[in-house]
Design an enzyme around this catalytic site. Structure first.
Site, PDB file in Angstrom:
ATOM      1  N   ASP A 113     -10.641   2.127  -2.901  1.00 13.61           N
ATOM      2  CA  ASP A 113      -9.710   3.258  -2.829  1.00 13.61           C
ATOM      3  C   ASP A 113     -10.444   4.415  -2.137  1.00 13.61           C
ATOM      4  O   ASP A 113     -11.496   4.870  -2.601  1.00 13.61           O
ATOM      5  CB  ASP A 113      -9.314   3.645  -4.258  1.00 13.61           C
ATOM      6  N   ASP A 136       1.123   4.809   3.679  1.00 18.72           N
ATOM      7  CA  ASP A 136       2.369   4.331   3.060  1.00 18.72           C
ATOM      8  C   ASP A 136       3.271   5.528   2.778  1.00 18.72           C
ATOM      9  O   ASP A 136       2.858   6.470   2.098  1.00 18.72           O
ATOM     10  CB  ASP A 136       2.047   3.598   1.754  1.00 18.72           C
ATOM     11  N   LYS A 140      10.969   6.457  -1.469  1.00 16.00           N
ATOM     12  CA  LYS A 140      11.908   6.705  -2.572  1.00 16.00           C
ATOM     13  C   LYS A 140      11.444   7.927  -3.365  1.00 16.00           C
ATOM     14  O   LYS A 140      10.231   8.084  -3.596  1.00 16.00           O
ATOM     15  CB  LYS A 140      11.960   5.495  -3.509  1.00 16.00           C
ATOM     16  N   LYS A 210      -0.371  -0.910  14.331  1.00 17.59           N
ATOM     17  CA  LYS A 210       0.657  -1.909  14.014  1.00 17.59           C
ATOM     18  C   LYS A 210       1.881  -1.235  13.367  1.00 17.59           C
ATOM     19  O   LYS A 210       3.019  -1.489  13.733  1.00 17.59           O
ATOM     20  CB  LYS A 210       0.045  -2.942  13.058  1.00 17.59           C
TER      21      LYS A 210
HETATM   22  C1  LIG Z   1       1.406   1.546   6.018  1.00 15.00           C
HETATM   23  S1  LIG Z   1      -0.188   0.842   6.126  1.00 15.00           S
HETATM   24  C2  LIG Z   1      -0.800   1.465   7.695  1.00 15.00           C
HETATM   25  C3  LIG Z   1      -1.947   0.674   8.215  1.00 15.00           C
HETATM   26  C4  LIG Z   1      -2.507   1.145   9.571  1.00 15.00           C
HETATM   27  N1  LIG Z   1      -3.106   2.457   9.457  1.00 15.00           N
HETATM   28  C5  LIG Z   1      -1.455   1.130  10.648  1.00 15.00           C
HETATM   29  O1  LIG Z   1      -1.024   2.200  11.057  1.00 15.00           O
HETATM   30  O2  LIG Z   1      -1.071   0.009  11.063  1.00 15.00           O
HETATM   31  C6  LIG Z   1      -1.136   1.787   4.973  1.00 15.00           C
HETATM   32  C7  LIG Z   1      -2.442   1.122   4.604  1.00 15.00           C
HETATM   33  O3  LIG Z   1      -3.202   2.014   3.797  1.00 15.00           O
HETATM   34  C8  LIG Z   1      -3.853   1.280   2.799  1.00 15.00           C
HETATM   35  N2  LIG Z   1      -4.128   2.231   1.696  1.00 15.00           N
HETATM   36  C9  LIG Z   1      -3.223   2.915   0.972  1.00 15.00           C
HETATM   37  N3  LIG Z   1      -3.826   3.723   0.097  1.00 15.00           N
HETATM   38  C10 LIG Z   1      -5.167   3.546   0.276  1.00 15.00           C
HETATM   39  C11 LIG Z   1      -6.319   4.091  -0.352  1.00 15.00           C
HETATM   40  N4  LIG Z   1      -6.211   5.005  -1.333  1.00 15.00           N
HETATM   41  N5  LIG Z   1      -7.527   3.674   0.048  1.00 15.00           N
HETATM   42  C12 LIG Z   1      -7.645   2.741   1.041  1.00 15.00           C
HETATM   43  N6  LIG Z   1      -6.587   2.190   1.676  1.00 15.00           N
HETATM   44  C13 LIG Z   1      -5.363   2.584   1.291  1.00 15.00           C
HETATM   45  C14 LIG Z   1      -2.887   0.164   2.443  1.00 15.00           C
HETATM   46  O4  LIG Z   1      -3.538  -0.956   1.879  1.00 15.00           O
HETATM   47  C15 LIG Z   1      -2.284  -0.160   3.805  1.00 15.00           C
HETATM   48  O5  LIG Z   1      -2.995  -1.188   4.457  1.00 15.00           O
END
Ligand SMILES: C[S@@+](CC[C@H](N)C(=O)[O-])C[C@H]1O[C@@H](n2cnc3c(N)ncnc32)[C@H](O)[C@@H]1O
Length: 230
Positions: A113, A136, A140, A210
């Site tokens: 994290d 993310d 909602k 992506k």
């Molecule tokens: C919507 S995806 C976007 C991935 C990439 N940045 C892209 O634009 O394709 C968000 C990513 O953030 C990661 N993530 C979310 N909260 C996180 C955290 N606190 N620490 C590390 N990774 C995190 C999730 O596992 C996910 O792979």
């Protein structure tokens, strides 16, 4: 009566939910065989000069997803060093494969994290850039509390930047873009780099990710937010 001294600390609301995503055989293989080369332990002290064998501007990408944009950026900036924080094993495996394929040695990976990484492992003022691309959106109403970019996160991230260091976020979700703008403009150690104090043009070092491409296919806009630590 509750024993408040011995009670567990309140559980942090995390910005992710770990799902058993599909992992390919090559990603699994990479996690086993390439992790010793590129992976770092968030419980150990982090000394960038020892890890990379040099002192160079250091960028942290939070939530790198499949890592394609992190690998591309690291390849285009060989005089700089990069660390990525991600919790999704298939994405980490994908990045490890890319790092080996491109022969990169200026990237290391934390499976953790990113909030914990910033709190416990990254020294104050250590970073030249922090990148948060397409976090993310938790769109909602009842999930918005999970959004990564909050006032506390902004203060924490800013404290890990060197003076003049850059905090750069991007999103394809307008409501989150507006929330980030309010939160980041309200952080007293960050200065918005857009001439009108709002959104910035995409800097050249950010190649389309992506999730960005997926958002564009769905007709979403893209908002970049670029700040400097005062
Ligand atoms: C919507 S995806 C976007 C991935 C990439 N940045 C892209 O634009 O394709 C968000 C990513 O953030 C990661 N993530 C979310 N909260 C996180 C955290 N606190 N620490 C590390 N990774 C995190 C999730 O596992 C996910 O792979």
């Amino acid at each position: 009566m509750t024993d408040t001294l011995n009670a567990d600390p309140p559980r942090r609301i995390r910005s992710f939910v770990l799902r058993q995503g599909r992992i390919t055989a090559s990603q699994k293989n990479a996690l086993e065989n390439l992790w010793p080369r590129y992976g770092l332990d968030p419980a150990a002290a982090f000394d960038p000069a020892a890890v990379f064998g040099r002192r160079a501007p250091l960028t942290l990408e939070i939530g790198f997803g499949n890592g394609e944009s992190l690998a591309a950026m690291a390849q285009s900036l060989p005089a700089e060093d990069f660390i990525g924080a991600e919790v999704h094993p298939p994405g980490i495996g994908h990045l490890l494969i890319e790092l080996e394929r491109r022969g990169l040695d200026n990237v290391r990976v934390f499976r953790v994290d990113a909030v914990e990484l910033l709190e416990n492992c990254i020294p104050e003022g250590a970073l030249a850039r922090i990148l948060v691309f397409f976090p993310d959106p938790w769109h909602k109403q009842r999930h918005k509390k999970r959004r990564l970019v909050s006032p506390a996160f902004a203060r924490l991230a800013a404290s890990r930047l060197a003076p003049g260091g850059v905090f750069h976020a991007a999103t394809d979700w307008e409501d989150y873009a507006m929330q980030m703008l309010e939160v980041l403009n309200g952080c007293e150690t960050l200065v918005n780099q857009a001439p009108d104090g709002r959104f910035s043009e995409r800097p050249a070092y950010r190649s389309p990710t992506k999730f960005e491409q997926r958002g564009r296919r769905l007709g979403h806009g893209v908002w970049d937010l670029v700040y400097r630590r005062s």
